[in-house]
Motif scaffolding. Structure first.
Motif, PDB file in Angstrom:
ATOM      1  N   SER A 470       0.836  -1.214   0.000  1.00 40.28           N
ATOM      2  CA  SER A 470       0.000   0.000   0.000  1.00 40.28           C
ATOM      3  C   SER A 470       0.862   1.252   0.000  1.00 40.28           C
ATOM      4  O   SER A 470       0.586   2.217  -0.731  1.00 40.28           O
ATOM      5  CB  SER A 470      -0.923  -0.002   1.222  1.00 40.28           C
ATOM      6  OG  SER A 470      -1.800  -1.099   1.195  1.00 40.28           O
ATOM      7  N   SER A 471       1.910   1.237   0.795  1.00 39.32           N
ATOM      8  CA  SER A 471       2.762   2.428   0.883  1.00 39.32           C
ATOM      9  C   SER A 471       3.615   2.603  -0.370  1.00 39.32           C
ATOM     10  O   SER A 471       3.817   3.722  -0.836  1.00 39.32           O
ATOM     11  CB  SER A 471       3.656   2.344   2.115  1.00 39.32           C
ATOM     12  OG  SER A 471       4.545   1.246   2.017  1.00 39.32           O
ATOM     13  N   ILE A 472       4.112   1.520  -0.929  1.00 47.78           N
ATOM     14  CA  ILE A 472       5.008   1.618  -2.084  1.00 47.78           C
ATOM     15  C   ILE A 472       4.257   1.962  -3.355  1.00 47.78           C
ATOM     16  O   ILE A 472       4.822   2.525  -4.310  1.00 47.78           O
ATOM     17  CB  ILE A 472       5.814   0.306  -2.263  1.00 47.78           C
ATOM     18  CG1 ILE A 472       7.120   0.562  -3.029  1.00 47.78           C
ATOM     19  CG2 ILE A 472       4.994  -0.748  -3.010  1.00 47.78           C
ATOM     20  CD1 ILE A 472       8.135   1.306  -2.233  1.00 47.78           C
ATOM     21  N   GLU A 473       2.961   1.640  -3.394  1.00 50.14           N
ATOM     22  CA  GLU A 473       2.174   1.920  -4.602  1.00 50.14           C
ATOM     23  C   GLU A 473       1.715   3.375  -4.650  1.00 50.14           C
ATOM     24  O   GLU A 473       1.239   3.844  -5.684  1.00 50.14           O
ATOM     25  CB  GLU A 473       0.951   0.990  -4.656  1.00 50.14           C
ATOM     26  CG  GLU A 473       1.278  -0.477  -4.879  1.00 50.14           C
ATOM     27  CD  GLU A 473       1.643  -0.791  -6.334  1.00 50.14           C
ATOM     28  OE1 GLU A 473       2.219   0.074  -7.003  1.00 50.14           O
ATOM     29  OE2 GLU A 473       1.338  -1.898  -6.787  1.00 50.14           O
ATOM     30  N   ARG A 474       1.803   4.072  -3.541  1.00 56.89           N
ATOM     31  CA  ARG A 474       1.424   5.482  -3.562  1.00 56.89           C
ATOM     32  C   ARG A 474       2.463   6.276  -4.353  1.00 56.89           C
ATOM     33  O   ARG A 474       3.661   6.221  -4.054  1.00 56.89           O
ATOM     34  CB  ARG A 474       1.357   6.050  -2.138  1.00 56.89           C
ATOM     35  CG  ARG A 474       0.308   5.410  -1.256  1.00 56.89           C
ATOM     36  CD  ARG A 474       0.100   6.259  -0.002  1.00 56.89           C
ATOM     37  NE  ARG A 474      -0.638   5.510   0.997  1.00 56.89           N
ATOM     38  CZ  ARG A 474      -0.102   4.933   2.060  1.00 56.89           C
ATOM     39  NH1 ARG A 474       1.202   5.013   2.245  1.00 56.89           N
ATOM     40  NH2 ARG A 474      -0.846   4.269   2.932  1.00 56.89           N
ATOM     41  N   LYS A 475       2.020   7.021  -5.325  1.00 56.58           N
ATOM     42  CA  LYS A 475       2.942   7.783  -6.162  1.00 56.58           C
ATOM     43  C   LYS A 475       3.381   9.042  -5.436  1.00 56.58           C
ATOM     44  O   LYS A 475       2.569   9.792  -4.912  1.00 56.58           O
ATOM     45  CB  LYS A 475       2.281   8.135  -7.485  1.00 56.58           C
ATOM     46  CG  LYS A 475       1.981   6.937  -8.351  1.00 56.58           C
ATOM     47  CD  LYS A 475       1.411   7.330  -9.698  1.00 56.58           C
ATOM     48  CE  LYS A 475       1.155   6.103 -10.566  1.00 56.58           C
ATOM     49  NZ  LYS A 475       0.607   6.462 -11.897  1.00 56.58           N
ATOM     50  N   SER A 476       4.685   9.246  -5.392  1.00 54.07           N
ATOM     51  CA  SER A 476       5.250  10.436  -4.765  1.00 54.07           C
ATOM     52  C   SER A 476       6.602  10.725  -5.393  1.00 54.07           C
ATOM     53  O   SER A 476       7.104   9.969  -6.237  1.00 54.07           O
ATOM     54  CB  SER A 476       5.416  10.218  -3.256  1.00 54.07           C
ATOM     55  OG  SER A 476       6.420   9.254  -3.005  1.00 54.07           O
ATOM     56  N   ASP A 477       7.202  11.822  -4.982  1.00 55.07           N
ATOM     57  CA  ASP A 477       8.509  12.194  -5.538  1.00 55.07           C
ATOM     58  C   ASP A 477       9.595  11.200  -5.134  1.00 55.07           C
ATOM     59  O   ASP A 477      10.652  11.130  -5.757  1.00 55.07           O
ATOM     60  CB  ASP A 477       8.899  13.594  -5.037  1.00 55.07           C
ATOM     61  CG  ASP A 477       7.969  14.664  -5.577  1.00 55.07           C
ATOM     62  OD1 ASP A 477       7.340  14.401  -6.624  1.00 55.07           O
ATOM     63  OD2 ASP A 477       7.860  15.739  -4.942  1.00 55.07           O
ATOM     64  N   HIS A 478       9.324  10.430  -4.084  1.00 56.96           N
ATOM     65  CA  HIS A 478      10.331   9.477  -3.598  1.00 56.96           C
ATOM     66  C   HIS A 478      10.060   8.046  -4.063  1.00 56.96           C
ATOM     67  O   HIS A 478      10.667   7.117  -3.543  1.00 56.96           O
ATOM     68  CB  HIS A 478      10.379   9.516  -2.067  1.00 56.96           C
ATOM     69  CG  HIS A 478      10.698  10.873  -1.517  1.00 56.96           C
ATOM     70  ND1 HIS A 478      11.947  11.446  -1.616  1.00 56.96           N
ATOM     71  CD2 HIS A 478       9.916  11.788  -0.869  1.00 56.96           C
ATOM     72  CE1 HIS A 478      11.948  12.639  -1.056  1.00 56.96           C
ATOM     73  NE2 HIS A 478      10.715  12.877  -0.592  1.00 56.96           N
ATOM     74  N   SER A 540      -1.962  -6.149  -5.835  1.00 50.90           N
ATOM     75  CA  SER A 540      -2.098  -4.837  -6.467  1.00 50.90           C
ATOM     76  C   SER A 540      -1.730  -4.986  -7.935  1.00 50.90           C
ATOM     77  O   SER A 540      -1.529  -6.097  -8.433  1.00 50.90           O
ATOM     78  CB  SER A 540      -1.186  -3.817  -5.780  1.00 50.90           C
ATOM     79  OG  SER A 540       0.173  -4.104  -6.056  1.00 50.90           O
ATOM     80  N   GLU A 541      -1.599  -3.851  -8.604  1.00 46.71           N
ATOM     81  CA  GLU A 541      -1.262  -3.888 -10.026  1.00 46.71           C
ATOM     82  C   GLU A 541       0.112  -4.487 -10.252  1.00 46.71           C
ATOM     83  O   GLU A 541       0.340  -5.180 -11.240  1.00 46.71           O
ATOM     84  CB  GLU A 541      -1.310  -2.462 -10.591  1.00 46.71           C
ATOM     85  CG  GLU A 541      -1.017  -2.389 -12.087  1.00 46.71           C
ATOM     86  CD  GLU A 541      -1.043  -0.958 -12.612  1.00 46.71           C
ATOM     87  OE1 GLU A 541      -0.659  -0.768 -13.781  1.00 46.71           O
ATOM     88  OE2 GLU A 541      -1.435  -0.052 -11.851  1.00 46.71           O
TER      89      GLU A 541
END
Length: 632
Positions: A470-478, A540-541
């Motif tokens: 869940s945390s790694i799939e969130r798109k962010s600058d990092h 997840s995807e």
């Protein structure tokens, strides 16, 4: 027994039952079947100094018959064969069952289990060396010129015996079974033909003679019991070999052939001595007419060589249970039968036993010298098993304490007397099994303790897989860079993010297009249909969880099983797939909770464990190992 094993017993055809009972003769009963060669002869020596009496002869035979009845028939064949753990028997099977219901005294039970297992493994080294040396010494009765070559001939036979083990218990049993069956028939015939020498020997069935002898002889009876004990050697292996054949075949073989043959032979030897006291020099062979003696010697030699098999196969089963209980590092296990999951071969154990047995044979040189080291490991293992059975019948079978004491205390008392009689041999060679057992106890305790500490050290770094995804799939600058291809991460704990995945992100800062968390499971079936091989779940995807199932007869070849993944809906190209394995480099630490020497031993054992890439047959050019330093 488990319901599955009960069902297997109920639906066993008469033909299969007879076949397995015959096969069990060549594996389970080889050791106890060769006791008549020397047990009565050795028991006569301490009482023959001032001349034999009729009472003494009958009493010795009575002691032997009732030892077979109380220890082998009652304790092992009628009781402990029912105390199996998914079809497996032996000290560690009892330990596994007791640990499921233990409350407050697990450390004591674990100590008993480790001691019993170590003593049995020590016996597994001593028995083959003693048996082979004894067999080759028997050849000298027919061919005296072979006397100077006893050790070289013994060594050659040992090489052949251990080299044959890879063929599996079934093949070994089919080869040895008929020979051992013929041996028991010949023993029964020899004994029966001499009972008529003096029918008074039949009084040995009366336990009065056995009890009266012990009370009358005092301390001397302890010396005699050290020899009488030889009649029940092999009983512990009988229980340890349960998984190779099952309960009913072993029981049928005992009651239909083994027990009658042993009883008749001992009675025949006793009757021979009553009729001709001068025959006490070698009552077994003197039962045979001169024309049959060469045949008897050759058959006895073959039977004595076969006697080693019971402890060898028992050692395979015991070590496998030790691995499952977390007492030993993972080793390669080969299953050699599609119908009996207990028929296995462990190459590492076979090699260790071979070198240990060879060392003992070359060092001691004669069976007489090695015999002094024999009894302590066997009697010690028996006492431990009875102590554990005491707890087992109360907690698992719900026996009341008075009933348990009435049933098991006489057995324990007899075995403690046997152990006491053998302890007098410590300085004459009895220290050997004690040293072997001590080394094995230290090794198993170290592995269990080190693994527990290692688990505690790494537990705080575990991250739940669902939370991680869940945390790694969130798109962010990092967010990590995404690269094409499939990454397969092997793990035994699919609920947590694999260490290799975390290290890949930490050091390489990349995430593959497809990521598979792969778990390998073994099931208690010989083979798994291809359609049922794979269990697949999308998280997840980019992430999926896959579980591959393998039967106990199947090689856990992941490369071949990947076809099942494609059919399950996971699309990938093997040439763009990488297998990620985590490898830990263990670093000793003075504050770990273990002494420095024990840390080094644990690290050495961990380095000896089977390499996952080889064990699972991963494609060599597609494996990536990510190492980490772990302080223990």
């Amino acid at each position: 027994m488990s319901d599955e094993n009960h069902s297997h017993d109920r639906h066993m055809t008469p033909r299969n039952l007879i076949s397995l009972a015959l096969s069990s003769l060549g594996v389970v009963y080889g050791d106890i079947g060769t006791s008549p060669l020397y047990a009565f002869r050795e028991a006569l020596k301490p009482v023959a100094n001032d001349g034999l009496t009729r009472f003494e002869v009958i009493s010795l035979i009575s002691l032997m018959l009732w030892s077979l009845t109380v220890i082998v028939t009652f304790k092992y064949v009628l009781m402990l064969l029912w105390a199996d753990n998914d079809g497996e028997g032996g000290t560690l099977a009892l330990l596994a069952l007791l640990m499921k219901t233990a409350s407050g005294h697990t450390a004591f039970l674990l100590g008993l289990g480790l001691t019993g297992a170590a003593l049995f493994l020590g016996d597994a080294m001593i028995t083959p060396a003693l048996s082979i040396l004894s067999a080759v010494e028997g050849i000298t009765l027919v061919v005296p010129k072979t006397s100077p070559y006893i050790v070289p001939i013994s060594a050659a036979i040992l090489v052949g015996l251990f080299a044959f083990q890879y063929r599996g218990t079934g093949t070994v049993a089919r080869f040895f079974g008929p020979i051992t069956a013929l041996w028991f028939v010949v023993m029964a015939w020899a004994g029966l033909s001499h009972i008529s020498d003096n029918y008074g020997i039949l009084a040995a069935f009366n336990p009065y003679y056995a009890v009266s002898f012990l009370l009358k002889e005092g301390f001397n009876s302890i010396v005699v019991l050290g020899a009488v004990f030889l009649t029940v050697t092999g009983a512990e292996a009988l229980y340890a070999d349960l998984g190779h054949f099952g309960r009913r075949p072993i029981q049928w073989a005992w009651f239909a052939l083994v027990l009658p043959a042993l009883a008749l032979n001992y009675l025949g030897q006793g009757a021979l001595i009553l009729g001709n006291p001068e025959a006490m020099s070698d009552p077994f062979y003197l039962m045979f007419p001169k024309w049959a003696l060469p045949f008897a010697v050759i058959l006895a030699t073959a039977a004595t060589i076969i006697a080693s098999q019971a402890v060898i196969t028992g050692a395979f089963s015991l070590v496998r249970q030790g691995i499952n209980l977390g007492l030993l590092p993972r080793m390669k296990i080969l299953f050699t039968s599609e119908t009996h999951a207990g028929q296995i071969f462990l190459p590492t154990v076979n090699a260790v036993l071979f070198f240990g047995v060879m060392f003992l044979a070359i060092t001691f040189k004669t069976s007489e010298a090695l015999a002094t080291a024999y009894g302590i490991s066997v009697t010690g293992a028996m006492v431990v098993t009875t102590a554990m059975a005491f707890e087992f019948v109360r907690t698992r079978w719900d026996w009341r304490l008075p009933v348990t004491m009435i049933v098991l205390l006489p057995v324990l008392a007899l075995e403690l007397i046997f152990l006491g009689a053998n302890l007098f041999k410590i300085l004459d060679g009895g220290y050997v099994p004690i040293l072997i057992a001590s080394a094995l106890i230290i090794m198993m305790w170290t592995w269990r303790r080190g693994t527990t500490l290692l688990t505690e050290r790494t537990r705080h770094t575990d991250i739940p897989l669902i939370s991680f995804v869940s945390s790694i799939e969130r798109k962010s600058d990092h967010s990590p860079a995404h690269v094409p291809g499939t990454a397969i991460f092997l793990t035994s704990h699919p609920e947590s993010a694999p260490a290799a995945l975390l290290h890949n992100l930490k050091h390489n800062h990349v995430l593959h297009e497809k990521n598979v968390i792969l778990t390998i499971r073994s099931v208690n079936k010989p083979r798994i249909p291809t359609a049922d091989r794979c269990r697949f779940e999308h998280i997840s995807e980019r992430f999926s969880c896959v579980e591959l199932l393998f039967g106990f007869m199947e090689t856990q070849n992941i490369s071949q099983a990947l076809a099942s993944l494609r059919k399950a809906g996971l699309k990938f190209d093997i040439m763009s797939t990488s297998f990620y394995l985590g490898r830990r480099k263990l670093i000793p630490d003075v504050k770990s909770g273990m002494p420095y020497w024990q840390e080094r031993l644990y690290i050495a054992l961990a380095n000896m464990a089977a390499i996952p890439a080889d064990y699972f047959h991963l494609p060599a050019n597609r494996v990536v190992e990510l190492g980490s330093h772990v302080i223990i």
